[in-house]
Design a protein around this motif. Structure first.
Motif, PDB file in Angstrom:
ATOM      1  N   THR A   1       0.800  -1.112  -0.020  1.00 45.55           N
ATOM      2  CA  THR A   1      -0.022   0.017   0.004  1.00 45.55           C
ATOM      3  C   THR A   1       0.972   1.127   0.071  1.00 45.55           C
ATOM      4  OG1 THR A   1      -1.720  -1.196   1.290  1.00 45.55           O
ATOM      5  CG2 THR A   1      -1.902   1.368   1.081  1.00 45.55           C
TER       6      THR A   1
ATOM      7  N   ASN B   1       0.246   5.187  -0.005  1.00 45.34           N
ATOM      8  CA  ASN B   1      -0.708   6.557   0.038  1.00 45.34           C
ATOM      9  C   ASN B   1       0.149   7.752  -0.406  1.00 45.34           C
ATOM     10  OD1 ASN B   1      -2.674   8.329   0.271  1.00 45.34           O
ATOM     11  ND2 ASN B   1      -3.351   7.388   2.412  1.00 45.34           N
TER      12      ASN B   1
ATOM     13  N   THR C   1      -1.001  10.550  -1.814  1.00 46.66           N
ATOM     14  CA  THR C   1      -1.818  11.596  -1.514  1.00 46.66           C
ATOM     15  C   THR C   1      -1.589  12.230  -0.027  1.00 46.66           C
ATOM     16  OG1 THR C   1      -3.543  10.231  -1.372  1.00 46.66           O
ATOM     17  CG2 THR C   1      -3.334  11.216  -3.357  1.00 46.66           C
ATOM     18  N   ASP C   2      -1.310  11.340   0.942  1.00 49.16           N
ATOM     19  CA  ASP C   2      -1.540  11.734   2.339  1.00 49.16           C
ATOM     20  C   ASP C   2      -0.016  11.430   2.866  1.00 49.16           C
ATOM     21  OD1 ASP C   2      -4.227  11.974   2.412  1.00 49.16           O
ATOM     22  OD2 ASP C   2      -4.379   9.822   2.943  1.00 49.16           O
ATOM     23  N   MET C   3       1.006  11.325   2.002  1.00 48.73           N
ATOM     24  CA  MET C   3       2.261  11.044   2.632  1.00 48.73           C
ATOM     25  C   MET C   3       3.018  12.416   2.845  1.00 48.73           C
ATOM     26  SD  MET C   3       5.495   9.043   0.352  1.00 48.73           S
ATOM     27  CE  MET C   3       4.610   7.441   0.519  1.00 48.73           C
ATOM     28  N   PRO C   4       3.462  12.813   4.052  1.00 52.40           N
ATOM     29  CA  PRO C   4       4.036  14.211   4.044  1.00 52.40           C
ATOM     30  C   PRO C   4       5.016  14.429   3.048  1.00 52.40           C
ATOM     31  CG  PRO C   4       3.961  12.940   6.184  1.00 52.40           C
ATOM     32  CD  PRO C   4       3.535  11.898   5.130  1.00 52.40           C
TER      33      PRO C   4
ATOM     34  N   ILE D   1      -4.812   6.428  -8.265  1.00 49.70           N
ATOM     35  CA  ILE D   1      -4.968   7.760  -7.869  1.00 49.70           C
ATOM     36  C   ILE D   1      -5.095   8.801  -8.853  1.00 49.70           C
ATOM     37  CG2 ILE D   1      -3.506   9.834  -6.904  1.00 49.70           C
ATOM     38  CD1 ILE D   1      -2.102   7.628  -5.294  1.00 49.70           C
TER      39      ILE D   1
ATOM     40  N   ASN E   1      -8.948  11.292  -9.966  1.00 52.53           N
ATOM     41  CA  ASN E   1      -8.738  12.919  -9.665  1.00 52.53           C
ATOM     42  C   ASN E   1      -9.014  13.395 -11.325  1.00 52.53           C
ATOM     43  OD1 ASN E   1      -7.892  15.547  -9.490  1.00 52.53           O
ATOM     44  ND2 ASN E   1      -6.417  14.883  -7.884  1.00 52.53           N
TER      45      ASN E   1
ATOM     46  N   SER F   1       4.335  21.200  -2.819  1.00 54.03           N
ATOM     47  CA  SER F   1       3.895  19.894  -2.375  1.00 54.03           C
ATOM     48  C   SER F   1       2.862  19.251  -3.474  1.00 54.03           C
ATOM     49  CB  SER F   1       2.816  20.230  -1.342  1.00 54.03           C
ATOM     50  OG  SER F   1       2.430  19.056  -0.579  1.00 54.03           O
ATOM     51  N   TYR F   2       2.124  20.160  -4.320  1.00 48.68           N
ATOM     52  CA  TYR F   2       1.191  19.732  -5.222  1.00 48.68           C
ATOM     53  C   TYR F   2       1.739  19.454  -6.451  1.00 48.68           C
ATOM     54  CZ  TYR F   2      -2.796  19.261  -8.476  1.00 48.68           C
ATOM     55  OH  TYR F   2      -3.528  18.996  -9.566  1.00 48.68           O
TER      56      TYR F   2
ATOM     57  N   ARG G   1       3.845  16.010  -6.644  1.00 49.77           N
ATOM     58  CA  ARG G   1       2.977  14.755  -7.057  1.00 49.77           C
ATOM     59  C   ARG G   1       2.510  14.704  -8.323  1.00 49.77           C
ATOM     60  NH1 ARG G   1       2.700  15.995  -1.588  1.00 49.77           N
ATOM     61  NH2 ARG G   1       2.491  14.162  -0.215  1.00 49.77           N
TER      62      ARG G   1
END
Length: 233
Positions: free
Chosen positions: A2, A4, A6-9, A73, A77, A160-161, A164
């Motif tokens: 797994t 994640n 999107t939620d990973m710092p 993911i 989106n 940050s965005y 990704r």
């Protein structure tokens, strides 16, 4: 596994990306670019391409582990509609299974999967140079450069965005590179010579068997060592 994203710092995500963007394929690609620029002899280009392909194999193993998660993911989106369109195009044109793609990278084939139509070693020097030029200039490498620059940016809010988003672009470029290579048959070990010491070891084992030496099964070795194979399954 797994993942994640999107939620990973941010810092954790950057740390996760570091080994990916520093795989050997990227340094080999730079050497290929330099060889192409100086019109290097065919054998030099061929030797470096072998390194490039081995690097591609390692990177593919790294990325395909997360393919299902990453595609999920992107699919969920709406902002990535353009990437979804490209993914759909790849999936529509793919001819091989995941196992078949892994086998192809090793110069093998899987029953039921189509055999690649073009044998890389059969290309003429000019065709091979053109093939390498296409690979070395794939936009996958441009996306990787953008990723690296974003990773080096200090403004956490700004990147940050974007980081990704660029990674998803990078991943789709990788899928398109995989699709391109699907038509090419190449075994990076083809033509390589075995080390003399390895050949000597094989010859000793062959002589041992010819002279009546006993070969042991895995079960016999396990019994001798007191290992319960059932516990290892």
């Amino acid at each position: 596994m797994t993942l994640n994203i999107t939620d990973m710092p941010l810092e954790q995500f950057k740390d996760w990306l570091v080994p990916i963007v520093n795989e050997d394929i990227f340094t080999s690609r730079e050497r290929l670019i330099a060889l192409l620029a100086k019109n290097a002899p065919h054998d030099e280009l061929e030797e470096e391409f072998r390194e490039f392909f081995n690097g591609y194999y390692v990177l593919a193993l790294e990325l395909e582990e997360y393919e299902e998660v990453i595609l999920g993911i992107i699919e969920q989106n709406d902002a990535f509609a353009h990437l979804n369109h490209r993914i759909s195009a790849v999936e529509a044109q793919r001819k091989s299974s995941p196992l078949g793609r892994e086998a192809r990278r090793m110069g093998l084939s899987v029953h039921g999967d189509p055999v690649p139509e073009i044998k890389v070693t059969a290309l003429s020097p000019d065709e091979f140079r053109g093939f390498v030029h296409t690979l070395a200039n794939w936009r996958f490498f441009v996306s990787r450069e953008r990723l690296v620059k974003l990773m080096e940016t200090d403004d956490r809010i700004e990147i940050s965005y974007r980081l990704r988003t660029e990674f998803y672009e990078f991943f789709v470029c990788y899928l398109e590179l995989e699709l391109f290579l699907e038509n090419y048959d190449y075994d990076p070990d083809d033509g390589l010579e075995l080390r003399p010491e390895f050949i000597e070891e094989l010859e000793r084992e062959e002589e041992y068997i010819r002279s009546g030496g006993k070969m042991y099964t895995l079960e016999e070795v396990a019994e001798e060592l007191g290992i319960d194979l059932k516990c290892m399954n």
